[in-house]
Enzyme design. Structure first.
Site, short mmCIF file in Angstrom:
data_model
loop_
_atom_site.label_atom_id
_atom_site.label_comp_id
_atom_site.label_asym_id
_atom_site.label_seq_id
_atom_site.Cartn_x
_atom_site.Cartn_y
_atom_site.Cartn_z
N ASN A 101 0.91 -1.19 -0.04
CA ASN A 101 -0.04 -0.03 0.08
C ASN A 101 0.88 1.38 0.02
O ASN A 101 0.31 2.41 -0.58
CB ASN A 101 -0.98 -0.19 1.34
N SER A 153 -4.33 2.52 -8.62
CA SER A 153 -4.89 3.94 -8.54
C SER A 153 -5.76 4.30 -9.79
O SER A 153 -5.31 3.83 -10.81
CB SER A 153 -3.90 5.02 -8.23
N TYR A 167 3.73 9.57 -10.53
CA TYR A 167 2.69 8.71 -9.61
C TYR A 167 2.05 7.77 -10.42
O TYR A 167 1.84 6.53 -10.19
CB TYR A 167 1.82 9.57 -8.70
N ALA A 168 1.39 8.34 -11.63
CA ALA A 168 0.38 7.75 -12.66
C ALA A 168 1.39 6.41 -13.22
O ALA A 168 0.74 5.57 -13.28
CB ALA A 168 -0.12 8.75 -13.63
N ALA A 169 2.34 6.86 -13.43
CA ALA A 169 3.33 5.84 -14.46
C ALA A 169 3.50 4.73 -13.28
O ALA A 169 3.57 3.54 -13.77
CB ALA A 169 4.75 6.54 -14.96
N ALA A 170 4.10 4.90 -12.04
CA ALA A 170 4.41 4.04 -10.97
C ALA A 170 2.97 2.98 -10.95
O ALA A 170 3.03 1.65 -10.84
CB ALA A 170 4.70 4.63 -10.07
#
Length: 260
Positions: A101, A153, A167-170
Site C-alpha cells: 500500500n 490507482s 505517480y501515474a506511471a508507477a
C-alpha cells in the site's frame, strides 16, 4: 509443503493465525486495511517510515502487541525493507498476506519533474512492490497458500495529472506487475490482485479548500468521496480463504468515476 495457517480464531500449537504485512499502515487507507485484517483474525505487522504513527495504530489494535506490531522502514530502501521482513518473520513467521500500500505523491508537470524525484517516487511506489513480493511470496509458494494485494490507482488507469506523472506511471506499472506475479504464482495457491481506489477521503485532503472538495465530490457519480474502510473491506475480501479463483484482477473502488 506445510499446512496453511488459520485466518481466524486464537493461535494453537496445531494451527497458527495467519500473518499479514501491510505497508504504509500508519494512517489513511493503510491504517484502515490493517484494522480490517486484524478484525478478520490475522496478526498484522504495520510497516511505515513513520514509526511513531505505525506504533500508535498497532497499539490501538492490540495494546498487548500479541497480534499487532509496528515495523519502521522506508520501502524505497531495499535493505531497510529486507530488515523489516526479517523482523516480522522472526516474530511470527513469514507473512501469508502481503498488502503493498505504501506510496507517495508529488504534483508537477511531466515537463518539469526532476529525474531524481522521478527515480525516488518510482522506488517507493513501484520498485517496493517488486522487492516485497520477491521477499514474501516464495514462502507463500512453499506453503501452497498466500495472498498479495497491491494498491494501484485510477491515475494508473487514466494518467492522472493531480498526483503527478511519475505517480501515474508507477501505478500503471503496479497493474502490470500484479499480472506478472499472478501468472507466476497461480499454480501454487498464491493469488495476486490489485485494488484501484480514487477520490478516497484521507488525511491528505485535510488541507484542501472545502469548496474545491465539494466540487470534486459533485463530479463523482455516487456524489461523495470514498471511505478508507470501503477500500479496506475489499482488501479484506481478497485476503480470505474463499477467494482463490480471483487472481491477476484489478478491482475498482472509485464511486463510478471510471466504468468498464
Amino acid at each position: 509443503m506445510s499446512a496453511p495457517r488459520s485466518s481466524t480464531g486464537p493461535a494453537s500449537p496445531a494451527v497458527e493465525r495467519k500473518v499479514a504485512l501491510v505497508t504504509g499502515a500508519a494512517r489513511g487507507i493503510g491504517a484502515a486495511i490493517a484494522g480490517e485484517l486484524h478484525r478478520r483474525g490475522l496478526r498484522v505487522a504495520l510497516l511505515d517510515r513513520d514509526g511513531t504513527g505505525a506504533h500508535a495504530r498497532a497499539k490501538s489494535l492490540d495494546p498487548g502487541g500479541d497480534s499487532a506490531m509496528a515495523v519502521c522502514a522506508d520501502v524505497g530502501d531495499p535493505e531497510e525493507t529486507r530488515r523489516a521482513v526479517r523482523a516480522v518473520t522472526s516474530a511470527w513467521g513469514s507473512p501469508d498476506v502481503l498488502v503493498n500500500n505504501a506510496a507517495r505523491t508529488a504534483a508537477g508537470s511531466v515537463w518539469d519533474v526532476e529525474l531524481d524525484e522521478w527515480d525516488a517516487l518510482l522506488a517507493t511506489n513501484l520498485r517496493s512492490v517488486l522487492v516485497l513480493t520477491r521477499l514474501c511470496a516464495p514462502a507463500m509458494r512453499e506453503r501452497g497458500w498466500g495472498r498479495v494485494i497491491n494498491l494501484a490507482s485510477l491515475a494508473g488507469q487514466q494518467g492522472g495529472l493531480v498526483t503527478g506523472p511519475h505517480y501515474a506511471a508507477a501505478k500503471a506499472g503496479v497493474l502490470v506487475l500484479t499480472k506478472v506475479f499472478a501468472q507466476e504464482l497461480a499454480p501454487h495457491g498464491v493469488t495476486v490482485n490489485a485494488v484501484a481506489p480514487a477520490a478516497v477521503r484521507t488525511p491528505v485532503m485535510d488541507d484542501l479548500p472545502a469548496e474545491a472538495l465539494r466540487r470534486t465530490a459533485e463530479r463523482i457519480p455516487v456524489g461523495r468521496f470514498g471511505r478508507p474502510e470501503e477500500v479496506a473491506a475489499l482488501v479484506g475480501h481478497l485476503s480470505a480463504e474463499d477467494t482463490g479463483y480471483i487472481t491477476g484482477a484489478t478491482l475498482d473502488v472509485n464511486g463510478g468515476l471510471f466504468m468498464r
